[in-house]
Scaffold this motif. Structure first.
Motif, mmCIF file in Angstrom:
data_model
loop_
_atom_site.group_PDB
_atom_site.id
_atom_site.type_symbol
_atom_site.label_atom_id
_atom_site.label_comp_id
_atom_site.label_asym_id
_atom_site.label_seq_id
_atom_site.Cartn_x
_atom_site.Cartn_y
_atom_site.Cartn_z
ATOM 1 N N PHE A 279 0.819 -1.213 0.000
ATOM 2 C CA PHE A 279 0.000 0.000 0.000
ATOM 3 C C PHE A 279 0.855 1.266 0.000
ATOM 4 O O PHE A 279 0.564 2.226 -0.725
ATOM 5 C CB PHE A 279 -0.932 0.011 1.216
ATOM 6 C CG PHE A 279 -2.238 -0.673 0.971
ATOM 7 C CD1 PHE A 279 -3.165 -0.137 0.110
ATOM 8 C CD2 PHE A 279 -2.532 -1.874 1.610
ATOM 9 C CE1 PHE A 279 -4.378 -0.761 -0.114
ATOM 10 C CE2 PHE A 279 -3.735 -2.517 1.392
ATOM 11 C CZ PHE A 279 -4.662 -1.964 0.525
ATOM 12 N N THR A 282 2.504 1.797 -3.540
ATOM 13 C CA THR A 282 1.556 2.191 -4.582
ATOM 14 C C THR A 282 0.957 3.575 -4.312
ATOM 15 O O THR A 282 0.690 4.337 -5.241
ATOM 16 C CB THR A 282 0.422 1.148 -4.707
ATOM 17 O OG1 THR A 282 -0.065 0.823 -3.401
ATOM 18 C CG2 THR A 282 0.925 -0.108 -5.372
ATOM 19 N N THR A 283 0.790 3.908 -3.043
ATOM 20 C CA THR A 283 0.335 5.266 -2.708
ATOM 21 C C THR A 283 1.385 6.294 -3.121
ATOM 22 O O THR A 283 1.049 7.369 -3.632
ATOM 23 C CB THR A 283 0.051 5.376 -1.195
ATOM 24 O OG1 THR A 283 -0.967 4.438 -0.833
ATOM 25 C CG2 THR A 283 -0.407 6.775 -0.831
ATOM 26 N N ILE A 286 1.034 6.882 -6.805
ATOM 27 C CA ILE A 286 -0.080 7.799 -7.107
ATOM 28 C C ILE A 286 0.381 9.242 -6.937
ATOM 29 O O ILE A 286 0.149 10.102 -7.799
ATOM 30 C CB ILE A 286 -1.287 7.510 -6.195
ATOM 31 C CG1 ILE A 286 -1.882 6.139 -6.510
ATOM 32 C CG2 ILE A 286 -2.349 8.592 -6.328
ATOM 33 C CD1 ILE A 286 -2.929 5.669 -5.511
ATOM 34 N N PHE A 302 -4.507 3.859 -8.827
ATOM 35 C CA PHE A 302 -5.510 3.891 -7.752
ATOM 36 C C PHE A 302 -6.615 2.871 -7.985
ATOM 37 O O PHE A 302 -7.039 2.169 -7.058
ATOM 38 C CB PHE A 302 -6.096 5.307 -7.659
ATOM 39 C CG PHE A 302 -7.221 5.449 -6.684
ATOM 40 C CD1 PHE A 302 -6.978 5.526 -5.320
ATOM 41 C CD2 PHE A 302 -8.545 5.504 -7.127
ATOM 42 C CE1 PHE A 302 -8.020 5.652 -4.414
ATOM 43 C CE2 PHE A 302 -9.591 5.634 -6.226
ATOM 44 C CZ PHE A 302 -9.323 5.704 -4.869
ATOM 45 N N MET A 305 -5.962 -0.718 -6.915
ATOM 46 C CA MET A 305 -5.735 -0.999 -5.498
ATOM 47 C C MET A 305 -7.033 -1.366 -4.791
ATOM 48 O O MET A 305 -8.114 -0.890 -5.177
ATOM 49 C CB MET A 305 -5.129 0.229 -4.801
ATOM 50 C CG MET A 305 -3.772 0.637 -5.294
ATOM 51 S SD MET A 305 -3.207 2.150 -4.487
ATOM 52 C CE MET A 305 -3.016 1.602 -2.787
ATOM 53 N N SER A 312 -4.459 5.863 0.178
ATOM 54 C CA SER A 312 -4.536 5.917 -1.286
ATOM 55 C C SER A 312 -5.602 6.914 -1.740
ATOM 56 O O SER A 312 -5.411 7.649 -2.710
ATOM 57 C CB SER A 312 -4.824 4.530 -1.853
ATOM 58 O OG SER A 312 -6.034 4.006 -1.327
#
Length: 707
Positions: A279, A282-283, A286, A302, A305, A312
């Motif tokens: 998380f 990947t955040t 973004i 986004f 996910m 996020s």
């Protein structure tokens, strides 16, 4: 002795509860240890260790502590550090400190537990005090204590104290220790001393993933993008695979490059390395795509996910807001609630600026109400965002009420309030608030200065501006180019154009804003030739003018009557720089033609405009008609103006003056009668005077339009 232990008898069932927990979580061996402890606790104090591990809440720890007191084991030097450590782990620093203070000559293990606990709970000043007391008691620190106190210095950004402790570390021979060295690298990085952090890093014999994370994080914090990428590559060449913490430090560095190709490359690395399900990583992706201006790519990440993580959602909402997609940000906020994801403080601080961007006061009021219901309004960050939102929506009263009610205000809160006043034309209030901020002991920063100086310029409060200039020198901001630009603009607008030029010449790294401010200053005071000369010099030095540059130079030509030069600049803007003229450029040209007496040419110029002229354009021509006594054109222009702003009394007055100059008193009287019938009034006049560093305002009572 702790007070609670005297009031409450020990609960003998604690052994049953904890033994059961040990059996469930740690197996039969731990259970057997607990059973032995139940029958041998009087003689085998070390049997308490499994019980400490089994405590799952503060109440169980209280009961175990109470039993230690009644059994006489609370003075055991082996158990005291563990007990203190457990209390600090549960955040009960009061009990931990009482235990520590009641211990005669605490050993290094107890001191380590207490110092670690202070740092863990944010009591960094107390941790440093304990460290100094330990030195005074003649006890030598070990690597664990050194790493903790260095971390305390990092949390406090206390570079000087950190440097002193670094000297202690060198004398104690722990500089090459991996744990201590990593803490030093992190401390210097957080304090902005990246070069020193690199020196410590290079001396270390062994480096683990945490060490690399510390040096990469320090470089990222200072915006040293090339160093971040260099360390990232070097780390992999040495066979150390990055973890999620390192990736979260590296990805923002790619965001600073603002290059979509680089962003895609690190995204590919994330997928290849198996971090796509993390998380935090990947955040960060973004956020990176949003800062590169690609909200579409950010949205693709986004959408892949799981939607249960609030971070996020926050990153995506902030990305939309930062890229001017305020409506989409608000829509995503609504969708977030439909998905039963609870917003947090970061969500509020991200979505409120979207309301400010749209000047959507009603939506902002709704979100404010939601923040109150959730208890977020007491947070400084959220409160500051709300103040800014109300100010940008034109509700300075709402901003002021929030500001006054804030229990805690930081420098950012004051900056936002001062900026709101200055940008809404309440310059006197902005300066008053600036002085109040200083009286309350808060130190203004560069943002405060940049927000306050325009208020000085608007009021022509030169002495106030000079005092702020002196303040910038005291806090070492005189080399900050943004501050210098604000000072330059202030001096120019206050009439000291020579000093403004001296300040301009002293700026070593001039930006386009610097050139525009100086050119505009020359134009404002009728130094058209100087403005044109500087405009030419700017181009010769390779600075490409923007639309503001041309507004400044066209205005300078207008105020100095340089018609031919103005036409050349206007044509150059279109042909050489491919800048599409805006309404402001057309207004400057109409003013230039009108002041030069070319009224018909100005009228024809307006007719050929590719957009519908606004009241400023027509007003410039009406003013020129008044100066040159052109009645017929003035009548025609007034009709256009009254269609746009029928209630503006100033244009009636201008037209009446045109008739009066021509001796057409009946027509002037008709206009006067129209004004009286409509009940139009002049806005009350206001002027300021600066005496003994204080600004005094004078208002003229409401009067008739022709008074």
């Amino acid at each position: 002795m702790l007070q609670f232990s005297l009031k409450k008898p020990p609960n003998t069932n604690i052994f049953v509860q904890i033994s059961s927990a040990l059996y469930l979580h740690h197996g039969t061996q731990a259970y057997s240890s607990a059973c032995r402890c139940q029958f041998n606790y009087y003689n085998v104090s070390n049997s308490y260790f499994p019980l400490f591990e089994a405590c799952t809440n503060i109440n169980q720890l209280y009961q175990l502590h109470g039993h230690m007191i009644t059994s006489g084991n609370y003075r055991n030097i082996n158990l005291q550090p563990k007990l203190v450590s457990k209390y600090t782990a549960y955040g009960n620093m009061e009990y931990a400190r009482q235990l520590f203070d009641k211990t005669h000559k605490p050993n290094i293990y107890l001191r380590t537990a207490m110092i670690n606990g202070c740092v863990r709970n944010g009591l960094c000043e107390e941790a440093l005090s304990l460290y100094h007391q330990m030195n005074a008691d003649g006890i030598k620190a070990d690597n664990f204590i050194f790493s903790s106190v260095v971390k305390a210095c990092a949390n406090l950004s206390a570079l000087q104290k950190g440097t002193e402790i670094h000297d202690d570390i060198v004398r104690a021979g722990f500089e090459l220790d991996t744990v201590v060295g990593t803490a030093l690298v992190a401390m210097y990085g957080q304090c902005g001393e990246v070069e020193v952090a690199r020196q410590v890093f290079d001396k270390m014999r062994e480096r683990n993933a945490v060490t690399w994370s510390a040096i990469i994080g320090g470089c990222a914090m200072k915006g040293k993008v090339s160093e971040v990428l260099g360390f990232f590559n070097e780390m992999q060449m040495q066979g150390i695979q990055p973890d999620s913490v390192i990736m979260v430090s590296v990805i923002p560095a790619f965001a600073c490059l603002s290059d979509l190709q680089y962003a895609e490359s690190i995204h590919g690395y994330v997928i290849k390395s198996g971090f796509e399900s993390d998380f935090a990583v990947t955040t960060a992706l973004i956020d990176m795509y949003a800062k590169c201006g690609s909200v579409c790519f950010a949205r693709k990440v986004f959408d892949k996910m799981p939607k249960g993580n609030v971070s996020s959602w926050n990153a995506m909402i902030a990305g939309y807001t930062q890229n001017g997609c305020a409506e989409v940000a608000l829509a995503l906020f609504s969708e977030m609630q439909l998905q039963w994801v609870e917003p947090d403080l970061i969500t509020m601080a991200s979505v409120i600026p979207a309301c400010a961007h749209l000047a959507a006061l009603h939506v902002g009021n709704c979100i404010h109400s939601y923040a109150i219901r959730c208890g977020f309004d007491s947070d400084v960050m959220v409160g500051t965002a709300l103040i800014d939102m109300y100010a940008k929506c034109g509700s300075m009263d709402g901003s002021r009420r929030l500001f006054v009610r804030m229990a805690k205000r930081n420098v950012v809160s004051w900056n936002v309030m001062i900026a709101g006043y200055a940008q809404s034309g309440h310059s006197f209030e902005a300066l008053t608030l600036f002085r109040e901020m200083q009286l309350q002991g808060l130190k203004p920063d560069s943002v405060t200065v940049v927000n306050t100086l325009p208020a000085c310029a608007h009021l022509s409060a030169l002495q106030q501006g000079k005092r702020i200039h002196g303040h910038t020198i005291q806090i070492n901001l005189e080399s900050d180019v943004i501050v210098c630009n604000a000072l330059l603009d202030m001096y120019a607008k206050c009439g000291t154009i020579e000093f403004a030029r001296q300040l301009f010449d002293s700026i070593s790294a001039k930006t386009l804003v610097s050139w525009n401010a100086m050119i505009g200053g020359y134009g404002m005071h009728g130094h058209g030739k100087d403005a044109l000369q500087l405009f030419t010099q700017m181009q010769q030095e390779g600075i490409k003018p923007d639309n503001i540059s041309f507004i400044s130079v066209l205005s300078a030509c207008s105020h100095s009557g340089l018609l031919d030069d103005g036409w050349m600049c206007f044509e150059s803007m279109i042909e050489d720089y491919c800048i599409t003229p805006s309404m402001e450029h057309y207004a400057c040209m109409v003013d230039l033609l009108g002041r030069s007496g070319h009224l018909d040419e100005a009228h024809d110029f307006i007719k050929k405009m590719p957009m519908k002229p606004n009241v400023v354009v027509w007003g410039s021509l009406l003013g020129a008609c008044s100066v040159h006594g052109n009645i017929l054109l003035g009548e025609c222009v007034l009709k256009y103006i009254l269609e746009l702003v029928p209630e503006n009394v100033g244009h009636y007055v201008l037209s009446s003056n045109i008739y009066a100059k021509a001796g057409r008193w009946n027509d002037a009287a008709k206009l006067r009668n129209t004004v009286e019938v409509k009940g139009l009034k002049k806005a009350p006049g206001c002027s300021w005077i600066e005496i003994n560093n204080n600004i005094h305002s004078f208002f003229i009572a409401e009067c008739d339009a022709y008074d």
